[in-house]
Enzyme design. Structure first.
Site, mmCIF file in Angstrom:
data_model
loop_
_atom_site.group_PDB
_atom_site.id
_atom_site.type_symbol
_atom_site.label_atom_id
_atom_site.label_comp_id
_atom_site.label_asym_id
_atom_site.label_seq_id
_atom_site.Cartn_x
_atom_site.Cartn_y
_atom_site.Cartn_z
ATOM 1 N N HIS A 117 34.846 36.359 45.891
ATOM 2 C CA HIS A 117 35.264 35.996 44.530
ATOM 3 C C HIS A 117 34.476 34.815 43.957
ATOM 4 C CE1 HIS A 117 38.437 38.644 45.499
ATOM 5 N NE2 HIS A 117 39.207 37.789 46.126
ATOM 6 N N HIS A 124 38.391 42.413 42.879
ATOM 7 C CA HIS A 124 39.247 42.508 41.685
ATOM 8 C C HIS A 124 39.050 41.331 40.738
ATOM 9 C CE1 HIS A 124 41.916 40.087 44.241
ATOM 10 N NE2 HIS A 124 42.342 39.592 43.118
ATOM 11 N N GLU A 148 45.774 28.067 45.036
ATOM 12 C CA GLU A 148 47.017 28.833 45.170
ATOM 13 C C GLU A 148 48.125 27.899 45.635
ATOM 14 O OE1 GLU A 148 46.280 33.063 46.858
ATOM 15 O OE2 GLU A 148 44.844 31.749 47.825
#
Ligand code: NAP
Length: 483
Positions: A239, A177, A215
């Protein structure tokens, strides 16, 4: 600036795992947003499939609740109702024989057929076999598969072989994504639609590149899953590797899916091996506001890393001599994803600036607040002589593009629309995934066979001290992690 919405053609999209978290949180709300934007034709059909026994209305009620939960209460009821009319449901066990005939009967001829495998990878083969055996999928159908795509080269190869039993590579859409994010695609636009950067985009002018995905959350309720994965498998192999490819790749001859993916593959193949000892591994400690990794993972002996930092070289003509530093971790100071291209300093300094001169940096922020900043040196205003000061040329997409810019499609929305359009550019090809595993496997294997523990780091920090030293040793420093 108004973004153009081009409706896609009529389709039947089957979501296997339609009662699961991903379908409720991302896929169905994303489809609703595309419907509302006018991108789904009225003839689109979305069919949920999972083992849970329920009828069309039961599924619609569940999806109505999901839309409200993940997009907010203030949804326009008539739009939601019109969208829910496109939904249906078939109860199917991926490993059983019930339900497949009904699914086949629901598929309409003459429209795009797409099958989203939003289930555990262990079920991919069962679903692919049954779609083929029941004549539901044919050579024009598309399948979408989720990450993780394997946990090493061997399992990724096995998964590719399983899917290849019934589907050709041009039918398989492997989702990462990250590639659906607006800014990630903008990397290609910035590099290849402007003359400005390309002449400088090489080892002669780029000092180094940093890619950070930080994060603030820990592994929380996903502790058990994460403990079998770790930052290298969960973030770097997919990613971060994809981001590195988009920065480092040669201009493709065309913005065509295979042309782009050929260039990305060449980058992965050009990566110099990195020894496991040279990679910084970390695990977050407990803090005032949360448990430590070992508590979250419920395994006091765990050596799984929640943080990784490494230096990698792309051994080709363009990049030899320019290191790429990658860092990713959980429970860090801020949630941010950014790429920083630090250019070299001018060869000769005209100004007696007392060391205030700083190299130009192009900072590409993927989240939050997608945008780009180019830092420039200018003269400090005022009569105090020729002193220099660094200023940002700041372009937040939300500011530049107006209200439309802040309502850009989420990565999943864009990627699902690309599946219907048959555009594979933003999906990983099987050979790319295998090449990425081939590079990360020896590092992970050395960790797993060794006894060394990851370095502990404080929550809310920038990660272990050793990660700072990785750059200090090269007389460089990380850009501060900030939101
Ligand atoms: P989940 O919440 O556990 O949902 C799994 C789904 O699979 C449920 O709908 C379940 O429904 C269905 N299912 C399980 N066994 C089945 C069977 N034998 N036959 C048919 N359906 C079956 O998982 P998820 O979080 O949605 O994740 C789905 C996939 O996406 C996984 O591969 C995951 O790794 C990947 N992924 C998820 C996320 C995320 O944010 N959630 C992010 C990235 C990737 P029933 O129990 O009703 O059958």
């Amino acid at each position: 600036m108004v973004s153009r919405v081009i409706p896609v053609e009529a389709f039947d999209l089957v979501i296997f795992g339609a009662t699961g978290d991903l379908a409720r949180r991302k896929i169905v709300p994303g489809l609703y947003r595309r419907f509302k934007a006018g991108q789904l034709p009225a003839s689109a059909r979305i069919i949920g499939a999972a083992r849970t026994a329920q009828d069309d209305d039961g599924f619609r009620a569940e999806m109505r609740a999901a839309i409200r939960e993940f997009l907010g209460d203030g949804q326009d009821e008539s739009s939601v109702a019109a969208f829910l009319d496109l939904l249906g449901y078939v109860a199917i066990d991926a490993r059983g024989s019930e339900g497949w005939a009904e699914l086949k009967a629901r598929m309409r001829p003459g429209v795009v057929h797409a099958f989203y495998f939003s289930v555990a990878p262990a079920l991919f083969g069962d679903i692919a076999d049954r779609l083929a055996d029941h004549g539901i999928a044919d050579q024009d159908s598309r399948i979408v598969v989720e990450k993780p795509f394997g946990r090493d080269l061997q399992t990724a190869r096995a998964l590719n072989a399983t899917l290849a039993r019934h589907f050709a590579e041009n039918q398989i859409y492997r989702i990462d994504h990250y590639l659906g994010k607006e800014t990630v695609q903008n990397l290609m636009a910035v590099r290849f639609a402007n003359i400005l950067f390309e002449p400088l985009w090489n080892a002669q002018y780029v000092d180094h590149v940093q890619i950070t995905v930080a994060e603030t959350v820990g592994v929380g309720g996903r502790g058990e899953y994460y403990d079998h994965s770790g930052a290298m498998r969960d973030m770097v192999q997919n990613h971060m590797m994809q981001l590195l490819c988009l920065i480092a790749m040669e201009p493709p001859y065309h913005i065509d899916s295979d042309a782009v993916r050929d260039e990305k593959l060449k980058v992965i193949r050009a990566l110099e091996p990195v020894s496991a000892d040279e990679v910084v591994r970390g695990q977050y400690l407990a803090g005032r506001d949360g448990p430590g990794y070992l508590d979250d993972a419920e395994n006091p002996e765990s050596r799984t890393e929640s943080f990784v930092a490494l230096k990698v070289h792309v051994a080709n003509w363009r990049w030899t001599g320019t290191p790429f530093y990658l860092r990713t971790g959980k429970r860090l100071r801020a949630r941010t994803s950014e790429i920083v291209i630090t250019f070299k300093e001018p060869p000769h300094s005209l100004f007696d600036d007392g060391g205030s001169h700083k190299a130009n940096q192009l900072v590409i922020r993927l989240q939050p607040d997608e945008g780009m900043v180019l830092t420039m040196m200018i003269k400090e205003p005022g009569p105090g002589g020729m002193r220099l000061v660094q200023v940002p040329l700041d372009m937040s997409f939300a500011d530049a593009l107006g209200p439309e810019g802040s309502d850009m499609p989420d990565a999943y929305e864009r990627l699902i629309m690309d599946v219907i359009r048959g555009n594979q550019t933003l999906f990983m090809r099987g050979d790319e995934v295998e090449a990425a595993w081939a590079w990360t496997d020896p590092i992970i294997a050395a960790w797993e066979h060794g006894t060394k523990r990851p370095e502990p780091y404080d929550p809310g920090s920038s990660g272990p001290e050793e990660a700072l030293r990785l750059l200090h040793r090269d007389n460089r420093r990380w850009r501060e992690i900030r939101s």
